[in-house]
Design a protein around this motif. Structure first.
Motif, PDB file in Angstrom:
ATOM      1  N   VAL A  13       6.757   0.827  10.296  1.00 57.91           N
ATOM      2  CA  VAL A  13       7.312   2.143   9.955  1.00 57.91           C
ATOM      3  C   VAL A  13       8.363   1.930   8.874  1.00 57.91           C
ATOM      4  O   VAL A  13       9.361   1.246   9.086  1.00 57.91           O
ATOM      5  CB  VAL A  13       7.949   2.836  11.178  1.00 57.91           C
ATOM      6  CG1 VAL A  13       8.557   4.176  10.772  1.00 57.91           C
ATOM      7  CG2 VAL A  13       6.920   3.019  12.287  1.00 57.91           C
ATOM      8  N   GLU A  14       8.106   2.499   7.709  1.00 59.42           N
ATOM      9  CA  GLU A  14       8.991   2.322   6.557  1.00 59.42           C
ATOM     10  C   GLU A  14      10.158   3.296   6.643  1.00 59.42           C
ATOM     11  O   GLU A  14       9.976   4.517   6.692  1.00 59.42           O
ATOM     12  CB  GLU A  14       8.200   2.559   5.271  1.00 59.42           C
ATOM     13  CG  GLU A  14       8.974   2.290   4.010  1.00 59.42           C
ATOM     14  CD  GLU A  14       8.510   1.039   3.286  1.00 59.42           C
ATOM     15  OE1 GLU A  14       9.271   0.567   2.432  1.00 59.42           O
ATOM     16  OE2 GLU A  14       7.393   0.547   3.553  1.00 59.42           O
ATOM     17  N   VAL A  15      11.382   2.747   6.674  1.00 59.57           N
ATOM     18  CA  VAL A  15      12.590   3.559   6.721  1.00 59.57           C
ATOM     19  C   VAL A  15      13.195   3.594   5.322  1.00 59.57           C
ATOM     20  O   VAL A  15      13.437   2.543   4.714  1.00 59.57           O
ATOM     21  CB  VAL A  15      13.605   2.987   7.734  1.00 59.57           C
ATOM     22  CG1 VAL A  15      14.864   3.867   7.786  1.00 59.57           C
ATOM     23  CG2 VAL A  15      12.966   2.894   9.121  1.00 59.57           C
ATOM     24  N   ILE A  16      13.416   4.785   4.813  1.00 59.88           N
ATOM     25  CA  ILE A  16      13.905   4.953   3.443  1.00 59.88           C
ATOM     26  C   ILE A  16      15.157   5.825   3.429  1.00 59.88           C
ATOM     27  O   ILE A  16      15.459   6.527   4.392  1.00 59.88           O
ATOM     28  CB  ILE A  16      12.819   5.566   2.533  1.00 59.88           C
ATOM     29  CG1 ILE A  16      12.357   6.925   3.088  1.00 59.88           C
ATOM     30  CG2 ILE A  16      11.645   4.607   2.363  1.00 59.88           C
ATOM     31  CD1 ILE A  16      11.376   7.670   2.196  1.00 59.88           C
ATOM     32  N   SER A  17      15.862   5.772   2.311  1.00 58.21           N
ATOM     33  CA  SER A  17      17.036   6.625   2.132  1.00 58.21           C
ATOM     34  C   SER A  17      16.593   8.007   1.657  1.00 58.21           C
ATOM     35  O   SER A  17      15.407   8.257   1.399  1.00 58.21           O
ATOM     36  CB  SER A  17      17.976   6.002   1.101  1.00 58.21           C
ATOM     37  OG  SER A  17      17.375   6.060  -0.186  1.00 58.21           O
ATOM     38  N   GLU A  18      17.557   8.893   1.487  1.00 57.23           N
ATOM     39  CA  GLU A  18      17.250  10.231   0.993  1.00 57.23           C
ATOM     40  C   GLU A  18      16.649  10.206  -0.407  1.00 57.23           C
ATOM     41  O   GLU A  18      15.920  11.123  -0.802  1.00 57.23           O
ATOM     42  CB  GLU A  18      18.516  11.098   0.990  1.00 57.23           C
ATOM     43  CG  GLU A  18      19.004  11.512   2.373  1.00 57.23           C
ATOM     44  CD  GLU A  18      19.788  10.426   3.086  1.00 57.23           C
ATOM     45  OE1 GLU A  18      19.935   9.313   2.529  1.00 57.23           O
ATOM     46  OE2 GLU A  18      20.270  10.687   4.205  1.00 57.23           O
ATOM     47  N   THR A  19      16.915   9.135  -1.164  1.00 54.37           N
ATOM     48  CA  THR A  19      16.362   9.009  -2.512  1.00 54.37           C
ATOM     49  C   THR A  19      15.006   8.317  -2.531  1.00 54.37           C
ATOM     50  O   THR A  19      14.399   8.170  -3.588  1.00 54.37           O
ATOM     51  CB  THR A  19      17.330   8.235  -3.414  1.00 54.37           C
ATOM     52  OG1 THR A  19      17.443   6.885  -2.931  1.00 54.37           O
ATOM     53  CG2 THR A  19      18.702   8.886  -3.443  1.00 54.37           C
ATOM     54  N   GLY A  72       9.316   6.999   5.712  1.00 52.95           N
ATOM     55  CA  GLY A  72       8.504   7.059   4.511  1.00 52.95           C
ATOM     56  C   GLY A  72       7.028   6.805   4.745  1.00 52.95           C
ATOM     57  O   GLY A  72       6.170   7.358   4.048  1.00 52.95           O
ATOM     58  N   ASP A  73       6.709   5.967   5.728  1.00 50.59           N
ATOM     59  CA  ASP A  73       5.309   5.589   5.919  1.00 50.59           C
ATOM     60  C   ASP A  73       5.141   5.028   7.318  1.00 50.59           C
ATOM     61  O   ASP A  73       6.049   4.369   7.854  1.00 50.59           O
ATOM     62  CB  ASP A  73       4.898   4.538   4.887  1.00 50.59           C
ATOM     63  CG  ASP A  73       3.394   4.289   4.840  1.00 50.59           C
ATOM     64  OD1 ASP A  73       2.640   5.226   5.147  1.00 50.59           O
ATOM     65  OD2 ASP A  73       2.982   3.167   4.494  1.00 50.59           O
ATOM     66  N   SER A  86       0.812  -1.220   0.000  1.00 52.07           N
ATOM     67  CA  SER A  86       0.000   0.000   0.000  1.00 52.07           C
ATOM     68  C   SER A  86       0.845   1.269   0.000  1.00 52.07           C
ATOM     69  O   SER A  86       0.323   2.364  -0.228  1.00 52.07           O
ATOM     70  CB  SER A  86      -0.920   0.005   1.226  1.00 52.07           C
ATOM     71  OG  SER A  86      -0.173  -0.186   2.418  1.00 52.07           O
ATOM     72  N   TYR A  87       2.137   1.149   0.240  1.00 54.92           N
ATOM     73  CA  TYR A  87       3.015   2.321   0.195  1.00 54.92           C
ATOM     74  C   TYR A  87       3.403   2.664  -1.233  1.00 54.92           C
ATOM     75  O   TYR A  87       3.572   3.833  -1.573  1.00 54.92           O
ATOM     76  CB  TYR A  87       4.263   2.056   1.046  1.00 54.92           C
ATOM     77  CG  TYR A  87       5.260   3.187   1.090  1.00 54.92           C
ATOM     78  CD1 TYR A  87       4.862   4.489   1.407  1.00 54.92           C
ATOM     79  CD2 TYR A  87       6.608   2.957   0.833  1.00 54.92           C
ATOM     80  CE1 TYR A  87       5.778   5.533   1.463  1.00 54.92           C
ATOM     81  CE2 TYR A  87       7.541   3.994   0.889  1.00 54.92           C
ATOM     82  CZ  TYR A  87       7.123   5.272   1.199  1.00 54.92           C
ATOM     83  OH  TYR A  87       8.030   6.297   1.252  1.00 54.92           O
ATOM     84  N   ARG A  88       3.528   1.655  -2.081  1.00 52.05           N
ATOM     85  CA  ARG A  88       4.038   1.873  -3.439  1.00 52.05           C
ATOM     86  C   ARG A  88       2.984   1.687  -4.529  1.00 52.05           C
ATOM     87  O   ARG A  88       3.211   2.067  -5.670  1.00 52.05           O
ATOM     88  CB  ARG A  88       5.223   0.939  -3.702  1.00 52.05           C
ATOM     89  CG  ARG A  88       6.402   1.263  -2.797  1.00 52.05           C
ATOM     90  CD  ARG A  88       7.508   0.225  -2.859  1.00 52.05           C
ATOM     91  NE  ARG A  88       8.599   0.624  -1.965  1.00 52.05           N
ATOM     92  CZ  ARG A  88       8.611   0.374  -0.658  1.00 52.05           C
ATOM     93  NH1 ARG A  88       7.604  -0.285  -0.105  1.00 52.05           N
ATOM     94  NH2 ARG A  88       9.622   0.776   0.093  1.00 52.05           N
TER      95      ARG A  88
END
Length: 439
Positions: free
Chosen positions: A373-379, A362-363, A185-187
């Motif tokens: 809890v979605e952890v994402i990079s700067e990109t 991210g989410d 559901s995030y993407r």
């Protein structure tokens, strides 16, 4: 050593130094247990006691348990302890003798499910009952093909390892298994989520039938926890309809979302508005004692039940059934489903607020006391290293969580159902301090 996503995304390795006493205990454990076992965290925690949502280490330090759904109604809950102690001091045997406890408990358990699910069989672990469910489905359908999600975990017997891609390492999916993407559901836009998932199920059914394996079952954890925690309740109903049109069986693996975890219903599948053919459950069922069950529609179970006498020495014994009955008591008496809903909403709301201005969060998603809890990079890419660093930073602040998902970048927050507003405050104070600085 080979990498297992579910086992190694948050595991200790000897590359990280620990104090001499811990190092000595780890070395002794490795000698006795061998290299297959894993420990959590870069600095493992040596626990000696638990109570409610609190765990205590060998130095007396107190930790907030925000991960454990085994002790689902709280560590060492006095009602469960008393029920188990009373039964253990009276009788413990197996199911080839008559005992009223298993009948009474089975009635209570089945009363929480749709009326067509009318029989139940017992084992000790989720692995065993998922293994049993696959056997039942295969005998009912006359086919072997199984559909799972792409980072699912359903246990560790030979047959369920073959349907558990998240184990990785030297294991491999069986030739009779097809893995499909989870409903991310995030993407994936919400409007496309259900149709995509159903289309993937239909395509996998066709592929299994053309391969000669035939189609036996779709099995999913109904909160897609190992895949990354995807709680959208719209995705399953059309897929289950497709399964039934194809003559297959739907198995709801409720080891993770069951027993009021979602805060909305006793079982995860009820949130999706579907009635499974088989339901499996384990971990939280006995608050730490080894009891598991497969609930079934009797018409689905019939071929197996008439053809194969079933016996499990420890499955459904009076002591573990007493624990399971006590767990139901606590869920009902302490209104833990409502608590999971209310406190879980507080937790997600505060985590979302803390993450609003942080580009690497991210989410925040979930339901009840199951939060990802979605952890994402700067990109915007999944950040496995960042999630691991955050988990270990929380551990150093004595708050215990873990990770999940294909990329190991989703924080997995799954505390006991007795988690309180003050626990949310403790958790978010530490989380906020970490995300306010580079991690």
């Amino acid at each position: 050593m080979s990498f297992s996503n579910i086992m190694d995304s948050n595991s200790y390795s000897a590359d990280h130094p620990v104090d001499p006493a811990t190092e000595s205990l780890i070395a002794a454990r490795d000698r006795m247990l061998g290299p297959a076992y894993r420990l959590f965290y870069e600095r493992p925690v040596h626990l000696v006691r638990g109570e409610g949502t609190r765990l205590y280490d060998s130095d007396g330090a107190c930790y907030l348990d925000a991960y454990n759904n085994v002790a689902s109604v709280g560590h060492c809950h006095p009602h469960v302890v008393e029920a188990v102690s009373r039964q253990l001091s009276t009788l413990n045997t197996h199911t080839r003798y008559l005992h009223g406890g298993i009948v009474d408990y089975s009635r209570r358990l089945l009363d929480t499910m749709p009326e067509q699910i009318d029989q139940v069989m017992y084992a000790c672990t989720g692995s065993e009952v998922n293994d049993l469910a696959l056997r039942v489905a295969e005998m009912h359908t006359g086919a072997a093909g199984v559909i799972v999600t792409s980072d699912a975990y359903h246990g560790n017997t030979a047959s369920v390892t073959a349907i558990s891609p998240s184990i990785g390492g030297a294991t491999a999916l069986g030739a009779h298994v097809r893995a499909i993407p989870p409903p991310d559901s995030y993407r994936i836009p919400a409007i496309e989520l259900s149709a995509r998932f159903t289309d993937d199920v239909v395509a996998a059914i066709a592929d299994l039938k053309s391969s000669g394996a035939g189609f036996s079952a779709l099995i999913v954890d109904t909160i897609f926890s190992s895949d990354g925690i995807y709680p959208d309740p719209s995705v399953l109903a059309p897929a289950v309809q497709a399964v039934h049109r194809a003559g297959g069986v739907f198995i709801a693996d409720e080891v993770q979302p069951g027993f009021a975890r979602t805060g909305e219903a006793m079982w995860g599948f009820l949130r999706h508005g579907v009635a499974p053919d088989l339901v499996t459950m384990g971990k939280p069922m006995g608050n730490g004692l080894p009891i598991a069950a497969m609930a079934a529609r009797s018409d689905i179970l019939d071929v197996f039940a008439r053809g194969i006498p079933y016996f499990n020495t420890f499955g459904g014994n009076p002591v573990t059934v007493a624990a399971a009955a006590a767990v139901l008591d606590v869920i009902e008496d302490e209104k833990l489903m409502r608590n999971a809903g209310e406190v879980g909403t507080q937790l997600r709301t505060e985590l979302a607020r803390l993450g609003t201005d942080h580009p690497r969060i991210g989410d925040v998603r979930g339901t009840g006391l199951y939060v990802g809890v979605e952890v994402i990079s700067e990109t915007g890419a999944p950040d496995r290293a960042g999630a691991r660093a955050l988990v270990n930073a929380m551990r150093e602040r004595r708050v215990l969580i873990s990770v999940c998902g294909r990329d190991g970048n989703v924080l997995k927050i799954r505390p006991p159902l007795v988690f309180s507003s003050s626990d949310v405050d403790w958790f978010c104070t530490e989380f906020g301090a970490i995300v306010a600085s580079p991690f």
